[in-house]
Design a protein around this motif. Sequence first.
Motif, mmCIF file in Angstrom:
data_model
loop_
_atom_site.group_PDB
_atom_site.id
_atom_site.type_symbol
_atom_site.label_atom_id
_atom_site.label_comp_id
_atom_site.label_asym_id
_atom_site.label_seq_id
_atom_site.Cartn_x
_atom_site.Cartn_y
_atom_site.Cartn_z
ATOM 1 N N THR A 60 -52.864 -81.398 -5.117
ATOM 2 C CA THR A 60 -51.828 -81.228 -4.096
ATOM 3 C C THR A 60 -51.700 -82.489 -3.251
ATOM 4 O OG1 THR A 60 -51.142 -79.856 -2.208
ATOM 5 C CG2 THR A 60 -53.489 -80.250 -2.461
ATOM 6 N N ASP A 61 -50.550 -82.608 -2.578
ATOM 7 C CA ASP A 61 -50.395 -83.712 -1.626
ATOM 8 C C ASP A 61 -50.882 -83.323 -0.240
ATOM 9 O OD1 ASP A 61 -48.359 -81.891 -1.284
ATOM 10 O OD2 ASP A 61 -46.798 -83.385 -0.933
ATOM 11 N N THR A 101 -56.964 -82.781 -3.201
ATOM 12 C CA THR A 101 -55.896 -83.680 -2.757
ATOM 13 C C THR A 101 -55.739 -84.836 -3.735
ATOM 14 O OG1 THR A 101 -56.392 -83.127 -0.456
ATOM 15 C CG2 THR A 101 -55.130 -85.150 -0.843
ATOM 16 N N TYR A 102 -54.472 -85.247 -3.985
ATOM 17 C CA TYR A 102 -54.242 -86.430 -4.818
ATOM 18 C C TYR A 102 -55.225 -87.517 -4.374
ATOM 19 C CZ TYR A 102 -49.470 -84.518 -5.613
ATOM 20 O OH TYR A 102 -48.391 -83.747 -5.920
ATOM 21 N N TYR A 118 -57.389 -91.061 -0.727
ATOM 22 C CA TYR A 118 -56.320 -90.136 -1.082
ATOM 23 C C TYR A 118 -55.089 -90.900 -1.544
ATOM 24 C CZ TYR A 118 -59.371 -86.831 1.246
ATOM 25 O OH TYR A 118 -60.455 -86.078 1.599
ATOM 26 N N ASP A 120 -50.851 -90.774 -3.048
ATOM 27 C CA ASP A 120 -49.593 -90.186 -2.592
ATOM 28 C C ASP A 120 -48.717 -89.717 -3.743
ATOM 29 O OD1 ASP A 120 -48.862 -92.585 -3.647
ATOM 30 O OD2 ASP A 120 -48.178 -93.467 -1.750
ATOM 31 N N SER A 121 -49.263 -89.738 -4.982
ATOM 32 C CA SER A 121 -48.467 -89.266 -6.112
ATOM 33 C C SER A 121 -49.364 -88.603 -7.136
ATOM 34 C CB SER A 121 -47.713 -90.419 -6.775
ATOM 35 O OG SER A 121 -48.600 -91.241 -7.523
ATOM 36 N N ASP A 125 -52.848 -89.802 -9.356
ATOM 37 C CA ASP A 125 -54.008 -88.930 -9.474
ATOM 38 C C ASP A 125 -54.398 -88.745 -10.941
ATOM 39 O OD1 ASP A 125 -55.690 -86.651 -7.952
ATOM 40 O OD2 ASP A 125 -54.968 -85.837 -9.854
#
Length: 481
Positions: A60-61, A101-102, A118, A120-121, A125
């Motif tokens: 997830t983001d 989290t990604y 972390y 952002d896409s 990931d």
Amino acid sequence: MTSALGAAGEVAIASLIKRAPLASSLAQSFAAQGFRLALVGGPVRDALLGRLGNDLDFTTDARPEVTKKILQGWAENVWDTGIEFGTVAGKRGDTTVEVTTYRTESYDPDSRKPEVEYGDSIEGDLSRRDFTVNSMALELTTKTPEFIDPFNGLEDLAKRVLRTPAKAENSFSDDPLRMMRAARFASQLDFEIAPDVLQAIKDMAGRISIISAERVRDEFTKMLMSKNPRTGITILVETGLAEIVLPEIPKLRLEIDEHHHHKDVYEHSITVLEQAISHEDRLGGPNLIIRLAALLHDIGKPKTRNLIPGGGVSFHHHEIVGARLTKSRLKALRFDGDTIEQVETLVALHLRFHGYGDGEWTDSAVRRYVRDAGDLLVHLHVLTRADCTTRNAKKAERLAKTYDGLEARIAKLMEEEELSRIRPDLDGAQVMKLLNIKPSAAVGKALDYLLELRLEHGPLGEDRATEELLNWWSKENPTTK
């Protein structure tokens, strides 16, 4: 990088709806808060293979703290032991989920733990994951579900091949445990490792030494408990990984010459493992203790190998040496104490059956066999039968019949004498009263004597046991009246 929901996505969605209907409600919970959620990694692979279970991985983001709040509103139980790595887990009904989290992560060359950042896409990931077949995702929070496959994992899945999303050397440098994971997936899924990936493992095998013993143990255990552990063990040995994590196994490949013949101990050990697996129904299904014992039962042979003048080879007391080596190796791999003790016991006992010839077992020998095996008696039955790998059909049949006879003898004595609860005919309190002594080492010695009588002659009864005890005591203490 992403594609519309195609045939592969439809298969995965259908499997997900059938086997994990709660996934869509979890996706709705994330979407309601404005976040994305995708099924990712192994569960997508397994959904496509039609073998999806109830343990689901998502990405997830949302940041971990937000994920935790969303899960607390959806799951019955939530735990955040992996939150420092961006992972929060929860359980609802029979479904367990892990939401991460990604992220991007890398390892310091000398560190056992990743440094997590972390991302952002979802594509970023997926790029950090171990193999392309685990780098697919199923986006569930878009209007139309999307099957995401930036590294052609679906094609590799169809070809049953393991490749890395990034260059193999970079992937294994970041997380060396992925090299063992390749062996595990090859065993579990019956996949081949791409030639360049296999070569990278051989070149970088030494890097596995920075991985903690616990992580190595867990990966080895998963491989050993797979449907085809031979494949993974072979990969570990041929790539050099076993030299570091389980060196006793490659040492079984003893040299053989024309004058000193003996079985290929390495091949024999793998065959014993496979034959033990074929008998696991007697143990209620896949069993780690019997698999470890079968694989390790002969690891004492290299240290005890002795060439006999004129030809031949002996391995005297290899079961004793092997039990000691087994204990040492399993301790190094951080197995729990009960597992170590049970496997060590089986290795020490695996030759006991062959020490009694062709079935001329006395009742005393049967009692001692059962006493020494204890709760591992059925395990010992399985291991002993599996240890017969002779290609001589008549010899194999004779050994099987002999062991059938032993099991029948055990069953008969079990019924007559309650062999599973062998103990002296008198207890400690009776011994102290009869001998007029206080609690001391002498009481233990007397009980040991009575137990030996019980093993040798069967149940004595209280009267005869008393007589035997008093006679023994008078000989042990001739000045006592």
